[in-house]
Enzyme design. Structure first.
Site, short mmCIF file in Angstrom:
data_model
loop_
_atom_site.label_atom_id
_atom_site.label_comp_id
_atom_site.label_asym_id
_atom_site.label_seq_id
_atom_site.Cartn_x
_atom_site.Cartn_y
_atom_site.Cartn_z
N ASP A 76 9.63 13.77 13.21
CA ASP A 76 9.24 14.01 11.82
C ASP A 76 7.73 14.25 11.74
O ASP A 76 7.06 13.70 10.88
CB ASP A 76 9.66 12.80 10.97
CG ASP A 76 9.52 13.07 9.47
OD1 ASP A 76 9.51 14.25 9.08
OD2 ASP A 76 9.42 12.09 8.71
N VAL A 134 5.13 -0.68 2.92
CA VAL A 134 4.02 -1.00 3.80
C VAL A 134 3.05 -1.91 3.05
O VAL A 134 2.67 -1.61 1.91
CB VAL A 134 3.29 0.28 4.28
CG1 VAL A 134 2.19 -0.09 5.28
CG2 VAL A 134 4.27 1.25 4.90
N LYS A 187 4.90 -2.86 8.03
CA LYS A 187 5.97 -2.07 7.41
C LYS A 187 7.26 -2.89 7.45
O LYS A 187 7.72 -3.28 8.53
CB LYS A 187 6.17 -0.76 8.16
CG LYS A 187 7.24 0.13 7.54
CD LYS A 187 7.11 1.56 8.01
CE LYS A 187 7.97 2.50 7.18
NZ LYS A 187 7.65 3.88 7.38
N GLY A 207 8.04 3.81 0.66
CA GLY A 207 8.70 5.07 0.99
C GLY A 207 10.20 4.86 1.09
O GLY A 207 10.71 3.79 0.77
N GLY A 208 10.86 5.93 1.55
CA GLY A 208 12.31 5.87 1.61
C GLY A 208 12.82 4.85 2.60
O GLY A 208 13.94 4.36 2.49
N GLY A 252 10.91 2.08 3.86
CA GLY A 252 10.39 0.73 3.79
C GLY A 252 9.13 0.64 2.96
O GLY A 252 8.67 1.63 2.38
N ILE A 256 0.80 -1.22 0.00
CA ILE A 256 0.00 0.00 0.00
C ILE A 256 0.83 1.27 0.00
O ILE A 256 0.34 2.35 -0.25
CB ILE A 256 -1.02 0.04 1.18
CG1 ILE A 256 -0.35 -0.26 2.51
CG2 ILE A 256 -2.17 -0.88 0.93
CD1 ILE A 256 -1.31 -0.26 3.68
#
Lengths: 191, 812
Positions: free
Chosen positions: B197, B88, B103, B83-84, B86, B80
């Site tokens: 973050d 998901v 993840k 990203g940088g 990992g 789904i």
């Protein structure tokens, strides 16, 4: 990117370093260098690359960027090992630890490892860029058909697209990916 | 058949897809017939075929990341997000049938041992966050090929930035959403987890309108460090940059604490209120950074004049450049936002004398504090170990004043007394055997507090705090932390929150985090404690609390190698306590003096150190018994300084006396016995008594290796000292080198990057390598160590000069 690098613009250099550091670092670590030594090895290789590039030693006809960086990294790792002497092995501790000299790289084997890492990094990087460029549904159509090998008809139903649109999305994504892959390898230099 | 084939048709032909979807579609044969006669379409088909290799390559790479991904207990359904850090996946937990998100961290993301250790630690803490506004981590582990994975609840919803678009939410609704975000972040901070973050993309609004914060505990690269490398990036990175605090942009990870998250929340609040970011993030990264570091954002009400001016104060306070001027905790920020919603005065604006007076009155009006005094006295055959008096915290604030409260208080006292009576009767040493320990009593108590006082969060908080603090005093940190975290949660659940006990419990938690070398978490926890304590009044208890927290700050600065700063914090504590006469204040004063002495010693100001130790011992003789652990700690430090001052005989005699006392008090395998053994052995090494020193080092190392509660730094130091002994003895350089290497590696894995201890250890290891003829390795180590030593000790320090001299010998 490489053309701008030739003019030694910091920005291009930083982007170049940022892009290629990961596979280079992974390669150095895999051959038992400590974190600090890996950083040094990568730094040395990148500097050697920059010097060679500015001196005009990188020529498109002589091979891919990945091959050239491999040669520099291989040299740099050997050099770190030689200079590092008894520097600690990664994960040192206990009797079963890996000693520093226990995994001298065989060049052919190292080349295989490098190529595998390089390809993965290149494709990952290009897929990330592709994902940011195309619409989510088109990317999904490409992914489902190419990676998962889901029949186009099913993908079309799942995404609410026509089947031909799925095929179109797939072929356009692959074309773009090829362009990104070429760009990654720097084959546009001098073209 | 008319016209050229479309891309879709060519794709179908290339794939050999014979299925038809509806009337009017051309069959494959029809398409093929055309392509065979049309050069243009033929070329396009060839082009498609030329992409086959690439498609195969993509499939191989993508599947090598998730390929064959199989996680026991879960059915992987679908990717789904990628990203940088990992990928998901949507998955189903087989045992419950519920959908979850998994993840899987990308290979290479956690490349170093330190990154892996940090990831493990943060996830361990994050998995304990149980809060409706935080996406829960329900499981974790490693895939077959060694990639870390996390299983999280699957939230069906959209990220906050999407939810906001065209939502039509009014200011109140936006503030309520913001409070939910704060509640999630606060819950994480209470468990020592920073987010680092926070941004709308990490906040999800589910289909029921509930807000959940994502990605706590994921080891993030310190943003500052990546700023330089990412100057040319845009898009996602710039999106992150907009929420980065000045201390993150400054690239100093040591300054990152809970207030860093407060800043990011401030950006989100600003955006929620005005629809725009406080700083323009367009243009080159360095220009953006300049703007963030140099410009004060426009007042939100200047963008939307309908906004309450108090919101200007709240948002701009959260966005202060200097963390010290921001809200010191998420809770303080929440309080003010809630005050605006409820049309109450805000704290940021009204932190005046009158405000403090009002707080003081409110606090004292709370009246009856639970002050049941329970004496826990236990004897062991190892020694008469008395825990002393465990008091339910006198400072505990109870809820609203009502007539019925007196009865309630009485009931609680009876409950507490009964609890301890039962506990003591069960763990009677006569029945439990001669090796009965205080920690056994605490184990039983901690198992029962949660259930027994489930309906009394005030008692649960107070008792958990006490048990957690007692564990900490015994050096048993894991259960200590569990109790403290639970106590803090119980305190948070009260209305009003008992501020002083909460600050006290957070202070103890910071102490535990420091003792287990988690300095970033300790700083965040302590900042929160100090933030709360600063809002208290000037009554003796509050002053004592603040002094204790200043003392803890000194300890944390010391651990970071910031000795001058540590001394300033201790002096602040000493200054606050100087004129106070209560026994508890005198005890805290003695501890602050000891702490100051340790920092002075590190700066080699030995005469001053001896003076403060003598002062501390004078106080301890008044307020503590002769063999109290604090007294013994002061004697230990004093003995060390005696040696530094050249009084070796006095020092040896003091250490030997101390060793006997500590063995008697703590038993022969306690870590404090190990500490004394190490100190005495090191002294004997200096005096050339290598055999005796070696035996003592071995005993100390065995104690530290066996002690599961030990944070290992002591082990690293002792192994280092033993390595130095072998080096000086000159009989077995291989062994010396192995020990010095182990100490350097171990300490580096435990301490923040750039810490002076691993640096010093590297120098000694380099000396050994030089003797062994490995000069280039030695030079490498020395060059690594030098900048860290300079940072902690200064360019002119003799240790730095020593490194320079060694470097000149290796020709570097």
């Amino acid at each position: 990117m490489l053309e701008r690098l030739m003019e030694s613009q910091d920005e291009a250099w930083e982007r170049f370093s940022a892009r290629f550091r990961a596979p280079m670092l992974g390669f150095a670590r895999r051959y038992g260098l400590t974190e600090a030594q890996s950083e040094d090895a990568v730094q040395d290789a990148l500097i050697a690359f920059l010097e060679g590039y500015r001196a005009g030693r990188y020529e498109r006809g002589k091979g891919r960027l990945g091959s050239w960086l491999f040669a520099l990294m291989y040299q740099s790792i050997r050099s770190q090992r030689r200079d590092g002497g008894r520097a600690p092995a990664q994960g040192a501790g206990g009797d079963g630890r890996t000693t520093f000299f226990s995994a001298l790289p065989d060049e052919r084997e190292a080349r295989g490892v490098w190529d595998e890492d390089w390809e993965r990094c290149a494709i990952d990087s290009c897929l990330s860029r592709l994902r940011s460029e195309v619409s989510p549904s088109h990317y999904r159509a490409f992914e489902l058909t190419t990676v998962r090998e889901v029949p186009a008809m099913e993908v079309a139903e799942q995404l609410g697209m026509s089947r031909d649109a799925v095929y179109q999305a797939r072929s356009r994504a692959l074309q773009r990916l090829r362009a990104l892959r070429d760009e990654y390898e720097g084959t546009e230099v001098g073209a | 058949m008319n016209g050229c084939a479309s891309e879709g048709e060519l794709g179908r032909l290339h794939a050999g897809d014979v299925s038809l979807t509806g009337a009017g579609e051309r069959t494959l044969d029809e398409i093929r017939a055309h392509v065979e006669t049309c050069a243009q379409c033929g070329a396009k088909l060839d082009e498609l075929r030329s992409l086959d290799d690439l498609a195969t390559c993509v499939k191989r790479v993508a599947r090598s990341e998730d390929g064959g991904l199989s996680i026991e207990g879960y059915e992987i359904e679908d990717e789904i997000h990628r990203g940088g850090q990992g990928i998901v996946y949507r998955a189903v937990q087989r045992s419950t049938g519920r959908q979850v998100a998994i993840k899987v961290v990308l290979k290479g993301t956690l490349a170093s041992d330190r990154q892996r250790a940090r990831f493990e630690r943060e996830i361990e803490l994050a998995s304990r966050i149980d809060h409706p506004n935080v996406v829960a981590i329900v499981d974790r582990g490693e895939t077959g090929d060694g990639r870390a994975f996390l299983v999280m609840e699957l939230v069906d919803g959209v990220t906050l930035d999407h939810a906001l678009r065209g939502s039509g939410w009014g200011v109140d609704r936006r503030l309520k959403v913001f409070l939910e975000i704060c509640a999630g972040v606060r819950a994480a901070h209470q468990r020592g987890v920073l987010h680092r973050d926070l941004k709308p993309g990490n906040v999800v609004v589910d289909n029921d309108g509930r807000v959940k914060v994502l990605d706590f505990g994921l080891a993030k690269d310190d943003l500052g460090a990546s700023v330089t490398a990412a100057r040319t990036m845009s898009g996602e990175f710039m999106g992150t940059l907009a929420y980065a605090s000045p201390e993150q942009l400054g690239g100093d990870p040591s300054r990152i604490d809970a207030r860093t998250d407060v800043y990011a929340l401030g950006v989100m609040l600003y955006e929620l209120l005005t629809g725009s970011l406080p700083h323009d993030v367009h243009g080159a990264v360095q220009d953006v950074i300049k703007r963030v570091l140099g410009e004060t954002p426009a007042r939100p009400s200047s963008i939307d004049p309908k906004l309450d001016p108090d919101l200007d104060v709240v948002a701009l306070t959260a966005l202060e450049q200097d963390p010290g001027r921001r809200y010191q905790s998420v809770e303080a920020l929440e309080d003010d936002v809630r005050a605006v919603l409820e049309h109450q005065p805000i704290r940021a604006k009204h932190a005046s004398t009158m405000y403090r007076v009002r707080k003081f009155v409110r606090r004292n009006r709370a009246g009856v504090a639970l002050s049941g005094v329970i004496v826990l006295g236990l004897c062991t055959t190892i020694g008469a170990l008395t825990v002393g008096i465990v008091r339910t915290r006198a400072a505990m604030e109870l809820a609203e004043q009502r007539r019925a409260q007196a009865e309630s208080e009485l009931a609680k006292q009876i409950l507490v007394s009964g609890f301890f009576r039962e506990l003591l009767s069960e763990v009677d040493p006569g029945e439990s055997g001669p090796d009965m320990r205080v920690s056994d009593l605490l184990d039983v108590a901690s198992q029962r507090i949660g259930d027994r006082f489930a309906e009394y969060p005030d008692l649960r908080g107070a008792l958990g705090h006490t048990v957690g603090e007692t564990y900490a005093r015994l050096g048993v940190y894991a259960p200590s932390e569990a109790q403290l975290v639970s106590a803090i949660g119980a305190m948070e659940a009260q209305d009003p929150v008992p501020e002083a006990p909460l600050a006290g419990a957070l202070g103890v938690l910071a102490r535990v985090q420091t003792a287990t070398t988690r300095l970033d978490e300790a700083d965040a926890t302590l900042a929160r404690a100090i933030g709360i304590a600063e809002s208290l009044g000037d009554d003796p208890e509050s002053i004592e609390l603040r002094a204790g927290l200043a003392h803890q700050l000194g300890a944390q600065r010391f651990e970071r190698g910031e000795f001058e700063s540590s001394i300033r914090a201790y002096d602040e504590s000493i200054g606050m306590l100087g004129s106070m006469e209560s026994e508890s204040a005198r005890r805290v004063l003695a501890q602050a003096l000891i702490g100051k002495g340790v920092s002075l010693k590190r700066l080699e100001r030995f005469d001053e150190a001896l003076g403060v130790y003598d002062e501390a011992l004078g106080i301890l003789r008044e307020v503590r018994r002769e063999n109290h652990p604090d007294t013994l700690a002061a004697l230990s430090n004093r003995a060390e300084v005696l040696y530094n001052l050249g009084r070796a005989d006095d020092a040896e005699s003091a250490h030997r006396d101390l060793l006997e006392r500590r063995r008697a008090v703590f038993g022969p395998t306690h870590e404090r016995v190990g500490i004394t053994l190490n100190n005495l052995a090191d002294l004997m090494r200096e005096r050339g008594a290598f055999d005796e020193a070696g035996a003592m080092f071995d005993e100390a190392i065995a104690i530290f290796r066996e002690n599961p509660g030990d944070p290992s730094l002591r082990l690293a130091i002792t192994v280092h000292n033993a390595g130095v002994m072998h080096l000086e003895r000159g009989e077995d350089y291989e062994r010396a080198s192995a020990m010095l290497e182990e100490a350097a590696t171990m300490s580096a894995s435990l301490l923040p990057e750039g810490h002076w201890i691993p640096a010093q250890f590297k120098v000694k290891w380099a000396e050994c390598l030089m003797i062994q003829g490995f000069e280039r390795s030695a030079a490498f180590m020395l060059n690594e160590a030098r900048p860290d030593l300079v940072r902690s000790l200064g360019e002119d320090h003799r240790r730095v000069a020593h490194v320079d001299e060694l470097l000149s010998r290796v020709g570097s």
